[in-house]
Design an enzyme around this catalytic site. Sequence first.
Site, PDB file in Angstrom:
ATOM      1  N   GLU A  41      56.954  33.359 -24.910  1.00  0.00           N
ATOM      2  CA  GLU A  41      55.624  33.975 -24.738  1.00  0.00           C
ATOM      3  C   GLU A  41      55.680  35.500 -24.870  1.00  0.00           C
ATOM      4  O   GLU A  41      54.742  36.118 -25.374  1.00  0.00           O
ATOM      5  CB  GLU A  41      55.042  33.569 -23.378  1.00  0.00           C
ATOM      6  CG  GLU A  41      54.672  32.080 -23.348  1.00  0.00           C
ATOM      7  CD  GLU A  41      54.284  31.607 -21.960  1.00  0.00           C
ATOM      8  OE1 GLU A  41      55.138  31.670 -21.049  1.00  0.00           O
ATOM      9  OE2 GLU A  41      53.120  31.194 -21.776  1.00  0.00           O
TER      10      GLU A  41
ATOM     11  N   GLU B  87      58.305  24.031 -20.931  1.00  0.00           N
ATOM     12  CA  GLU B  87      57.721  23.875 -19.594  1.00  0.00           C
ATOM     13  C   GLU B  87      57.370  22.438 -19.238  1.00  0.00           C
ATOM     14  O   GLU B  87      57.521  22.028 -18.087  1.00  0.00           O
ATOM     15  CB  GLU B  87      56.471  24.762 -19.450  1.00  0.00           C
ATOM     16  CG  GLU B  87      56.776  26.248 -19.301  1.00  0.00           C
ATOM     17  CD  GLU B  87      56.907  26.985 -20.621  1.00  0.00           C
ATOM     18  OE1 GLU B  87      57.118  26.336 -21.667  1.00  0.00           O
ATOM     19  OE2 GLU B  87      56.800  28.226 -20.615  1.00  0.00           O
TER      20      GLU B  87
HETATM   21  N1  T1G Z   1      65.613  30.216 -14.207  1.00  0.00           N
HETATM   22  C1  T1G Z   1      66.658  30.402 -13.369  1.00  0.00           C
HETATM   23  N2  T1G Z   1      67.891  29.941 -13.617  1.00  0.00           N
HETATM   24  C2  T1G Z   1      68.079  29.301 -14.763  1.00  0.00           C
HETATM   25  C3  T1G Z   1      67.031  29.070 -15.687  1.00  0.00           C
HETATM   26  C4  T1G Z   1      65.754  29.585 -15.362  1.00  0.00           C
HETATM   27  N3  T1G Z   1      64.698  29.411 -16.183  1.00  0.00           N
HETATM   28  N4  T1G Z   1      67.531  28.400 -16.734  1.00  0.00           N
HETATM   29  C5  T1G Z   1      68.828  28.219 -16.480  1.00  0.00           C
HETATM   30  N5  T1G Z   1      69.161  28.752 -15.301  1.00  0.00           N
HETATM   31  C6  T1G Z   1      70.494  28.780 -14.657  1.00  0.00           C
HETATM   32  C7  T1G Z   1      71.008  27.378 -14.400  1.00  0.00           C
HETATM   33  O1  T1G Z   1      70.531  26.882 -13.162  1.00  0.00           O
HETATM   34  C8  T1G Z   1      72.498  27.610 -14.397  1.00  0.00           C
HETATM   35  O2  T1G Z   1      72.839  28.171 -13.149  1.00  0.00           O
HETATM   36  C9  T1G Z   1      72.684  28.698 -15.453  1.00  0.00           C
HETATM   37  O3  T1G Z   1      71.399  29.322 -15.584  1.00  0.00           O
HETATM   38  C10 T1G Z   1      73.121  28.178 -16.805  1.00  0.00           C
HETATM   39  O4  T1G Z   1      72.231  27.132 -17.190  1.00  0.00           O
HETATM   40  C11 T1G Z   1      55.100  31.436 -17.350  1.00  0.00           C
HETATM   41  C12 T1G Z   1      57.197  30.551 -15.841  1.00  0.00           C
HETATM   42  C13 T1G Z   1      68.568  28.034 -20.984  1.00  0.00           C
HETATM   43  C14 T1G Z   1      68.999  26.059 -22.473  1.00  0.00           C
HETATM   44  O5  T1G Z   1      62.613  25.450 -18.704  1.00  0.00           O
HETATM   45  O6  T1G Z   1      66.833  24.740 -20.603  1.00  0.00           O
HETATM   46  O7  T1G Z   1      58.915  30.238 -18.463  1.00  0.00           O
HETATM   47  O8  T1G Z   1      74.343  26.416 -12.408  1.00  0.00           O
HETATM   48  O9  T1G Z   1      73.911  25.266 -17.070  1.00  0.00           O
HETATM   49  O10 T1G Z   1      73.482  24.372 -20.801  1.00  0.00           O
HETATM   50  O11 T1G Z   1      55.522  29.870 -18.998  1.00  0.00           O
HETATM   51  O12 T1G Z   1      69.369  26.223 -18.764  1.00  0.00           O
HETATM   52  O13 T1G Z   1      75.259  28.483 -13.447  1.00  0.00           O
HETATM   53  O14 T1G Z   1      74.166  28.581 -11.191  1.00  0.00           O
HETATM   54  O15 T1G Z   1      71.601  24.926 -18.054  1.00  0.00           O
HETATM   55  O16 T1G Z   1      73.740  26.769 -21.616  1.00  0.00           O
HETATM   56  C15 T1G Z   1      60.877  27.571 -18.897  1.00  0.00           C
HETATM   57  C16 T1G Z   1      65.384  25.950 -18.537  1.00  0.00           C
HETATM   58  C17 T1G Z   1      60.670  28.171 -17.555  1.00  0.00           C
HETATM   59  C18 T1G Z   1      64.493  26.692 -19.461  1.00  0.00           C
HETATM   60  C19 T1G Z   1      70.828  27.010 -20.998  1.00  0.00           C
HETATM   61  N6  T1G Z   1      62.290  27.589 -19.162  1.00  0.00           N
HETATM   62  N7  T1G Z   1      66.776  26.180 -18.884  1.00  0.00           N
HETATM   63  O17 T1G Z   1      71.523  25.802 -20.976  1.00  0.00           O
HETATM   64  O18 T1G Z   1      73.346  26.361 -19.249  1.00  0.00           O
HETATM   65  S1  T1G Z   1      58.997  28.108 -17.138  1.00  0.00           S
HETATM   66  C20 T1G Z   1      63.059  26.514 -19.069  1.00  0.00           C
HETATM   67  C21 T1G Z   1      67.411  25.512 -19.864  1.00  0.00           C
HETATM   68  C22 T1G Z   1      58.333  29.528 -17.708  1.00  0.00           C
HETATM   69  C23 T1G Z   1      56.165  30.670 -18.079  1.00  0.00           C
HETATM   70  C24 T1G Z   1      56.979  29.830 -17.143  1.00  0.00           C
HETATM   71  C25 T1G Z   1      68.882  25.738 -19.998  1.00  0.00           C
HETATM   72  C26 T1G Z   1      69.288  26.703 -21.117  1.00  0.00           C
HETATM   73  P1  T1G Z   1      74.248  27.898 -12.506  1.00  0.00           P
HETATM   74  P2  T1G Z   1      72.763  25.799 -17.863  1.00  0.00           P
HETATM   75  P3  T1G Z   1      73.081  25.791 -20.716  1.00  0.00           P
END
Ligand code: T1G
Length: 692
Positions: free
Chosen positions: A105, A125
Site C-alpha cells: 500500500e 491480509e
Molecule cells: N509483523 C510482525 N512480525 C512479522 C510480520 C509482521 N507483519 N511478518 C513476519 N513477522 C515475523 C515473524 O513472526 C517471524 O518472527 C519473523 O518475522 C520472520 O518471519 C493496513 C495492517 C514476510 C513472507 O500478512 O507472510 O499490512 O519468529 O518466519 O518465512 O493493510 O512472515 O523470527 O520471531 O514468516 O521468510 C500483512 C505476514 C499485514 C505478512 C516472511 N502482512 N508475513 O516469511 O519468515 S496486515 C502479512 C509473512 C497489514 C495494512 C495491514 C511472512 C514473510 P520470529 P517468517 P519467512
Amino acid sequence: MAEVLRISREGEVTILEIDNPPVNATSQAVRRALIDAVQRAQSEIETKAIVICGAGRTFTAGGDITEFGKPPREPHLPDVINRIEESAKPVVVAWHGTALGGGCEIGLGAHKRIIAKEGLVGLPEVKLGLLPGAGGTQRLPRLIGPVAALDLIASGRMVSAPEALRLGLVDAVAEKDLRREAIALARGLIGQMQPRLSLRATPAAEPEAWQAMVEKVNREARGRIAPQRAIELVSQSLTLPFATGQANERRAFFELMNSEQSRGLRHLFLAEREAGKRPELAGITPREVKQVGIIGAGTMGSGIAVAFLDAGYKVMLLEADDVALQAGLDRVNGLYLRSIRSGRIDENTRLERLSNLAPTTEMGRLAACDLVIEAVFEDMGVKLELMKKLAGLLPSSTLVATNTSYLDLEPMADALPAPERFLGLHFFSPAHVMKLLEIVRARRTSPEALATALAIGRKLKKIAVISGVCEGFIGNRILAKFRAQCEFMLEEGALPREIDAAMEAFGLAMGPFAVQDLAGLDIAWARRKRLAGTRDPAERDVPLVDRLCEEGRFGQKAGKGWYVYDQGRRLADPHVEALVRAHAASTGRPQRAFSAQEIQNRVVTAMVNEGAKILAEGIAARPADIDLVLVNGYGFPNWRGGPMHYADGLGLAQILAMAKSAEARDGRGFEVAGLLAELVAGQRNFAALNGG
Ligand code: T1G
C-alpha cells in the site's frame, strides 16, 4: 530506540530506508519516522525527489502483527500513505524481497514503483482474516483494474516481478541495481506534476470477467468473511469517491480485526512460527542433510521423494525389484507431469529435479545417505525386518526415520544400533502437497536428531509439529475420536448425510463419511478386524462399517459406500439409511433428531477432550501445536483457529459440561480429560498454556 528509518541523500534525491528487523513491519515507530521524513523533505530545498526502500531481506511485510488487536496508535498508516501521495516532490518506492500488505500500500501511494527481479508483492491480509486497511482496496483497482485487483485482494497471493509488470502494478523491474535504478527513476520525475491514484477513476470492468471473478471469490471463500467483503469494497472503488471508499475500507478493517475469524487465523500465523522453537533444543545445531534415501516407492514414498526433490535434496529411491522401482518412477514422473500441466513448474525444472533422483534396488547404496526414511507397508513385522537389515548396513551416523502413521516406534528403535538417531517423519498424502509434517520423538531420539528434523521441515516448507509416541500420534489419535463420535450419533438418530452436512457447514471441505468413502472403507475394515481381538468389550463400538464392507460397499472406488456414486455424484442411499436406522434401533438407545449445532458440538468436544489428554501426557507441547495439526493435516477450517483455539472461544466450561455428558452417554473410551477439569477450575484456558 533503534533508528527504524535511515535517511541519506544522493544528489537531489533523498532516500528513506526502512530498517526495522526482522521484516521491516510498519510499526508505530516506522510510521512516525516515515511521515516526519516525507513532511520534512517538502521544505528542504536540496531535496527534489524521494525514494523509499527497505534494508535487509525485505521491503516490508506490512502491518506489525504484534500490534494487532491493540488500540491503534497514531500516525495511522492510511494517513502516512495519503501524505506520501500528496507530496509535491515525486516519490518512488523500490520493492525487494516481499512487499506485503501495508508495504504494497505504501507503494500504491507513491508516484512510481520499481521492483527487484526476485521481488514479490501482494496483499495477503485475507490470510489473516483481514483486508488491506490503508487504501489498498481503493487504490489497487484504480491502478490495475477491478478484476485483477479483486483477484489479488481476495486470494492474498503474491505476484512475481514479471507478473507485477504485466499487470501494471509496477512501472519497472530493476535490471541490476534496484537502488540505483530507483534513484534514476525518481530523478526523471523531478519537476513534473505527480499523478495521484486516489484522483484517478477505476477503469470499468468487463461485466463478464467481473462476474466470473466474483463467482470465483464467493466459491473459494467457503465461510470466510474477508474475501466477501473484498468484493464489496473493490466494487465501491468504481462508484464512490476515494475518501468515502477509504473510510468504508477502514471501518471494514477494524470490524474484521475484531472478528473471531481473524483471531483464529492470527493465532495460527503465530502458532506456525512458534512450533519450531523448542526451549529444549535451543543452541543445538542441526546436522547437515544433503542426500536422502527413501525406502518404498508406493504412493507415500514417491510423494515424499518429490517433496525432497522439490526442496533441492538429492534423493535415492529404493525398491525391492526392477518392476516395483519402475512403477515408483512412473509415479514420481506422473506427479511432475501434473505439476507441469497445472503450470506450477516448467519442463526445465522437471528435468533439473529429476537429475537429483537416483533410483536403485541395491540397499547397500543407502549407506551414502545422511537420512533414510522408510515408507514400506504399514506392518510391524515388515518394518522390523527392514530395520534389522539397515542396522547392519548404515553407518551409525545416519539418521533413520519411519513414515508410520500408527505403529509404535520403540521396537523399531530397539532394532537399530543408534536409537538416538531414530525418529518418525509422518508425512500426509499427497506428501509433496500437504503442509503438515508430524515429527515423532521416540524415547531415545536425541535433541540433535529433532533439531535436524525441524530444519528439514523448514527446508521442505512444511509446518512441522513435534509429537510424542502414542497410537496415531497427535492427528490420527484425535481423528479416531472424531470419527467414533460421528458413528455414535448414527446410533442415536442422525444419518451420515446429516452429519456430513453439519460438518461441511462448520467449514470442513468434506464431511467425515464422504471422506471415508473417498479413502476406502476397506482400510478401516481391515484395521477393525486386526484389532478385534484386543478391543475392550466394554468400549462403545459401532459395527456399521463391517456391515457395509460385507456388502462390498468399499466407498467411491466401488461406486458405493456410505453413499452411492452416480458418475462421480454423491447421493444418499436409502438402503444405507435403512441399515443405519435398523442398527440404531437394535442398540435400544433413544432416537431423536440432531441439529447441526449439536453435531458440531459433539465432534468438537470429542476432539478437544482428546487434545487435552494429549497435552497432559506430553505428546504435544502446546495446544497451538494441536491446532496446527488439525488445520494443516485434517481439514479443520483455519478460520476457526483449530479445535483448541475454538474451544477457548466457546468457553471451556461449556466444553467440560459437554464432555461430562459424553462420558455418561458413551461410557468406557470417553473419559473426561483431567486437564480440562483443572483448567475450568482454575479459570484458565488453552491460550494460557500456549504462553499467550
Ligand atoms: N509483523 C510482525 N512480525 C512479522 C510480520 C509482521 N507483519 N511478518 C513476519 N513477522 C515475523 C515473524 O513472526 C517471524 O518472527 C519473523 O518475522 C520472520 O518471519 C493496513 C495492517 C514476510 C513472507 O500478512 O507472510 O499490512 O519468529 O518466519 O518465512 O493493510 O512472515 O523470527 O520471531 O514468516 O521468510 C500483512 C505476514 C499485514 C505478512 C516472511 N502482512 N508475513 O516469511 O519468515 S496486515 C502479512 C509473512 C497489514 C495494512 C495491514 C511472512 C514473510 P520470529 P517468517 P519467512
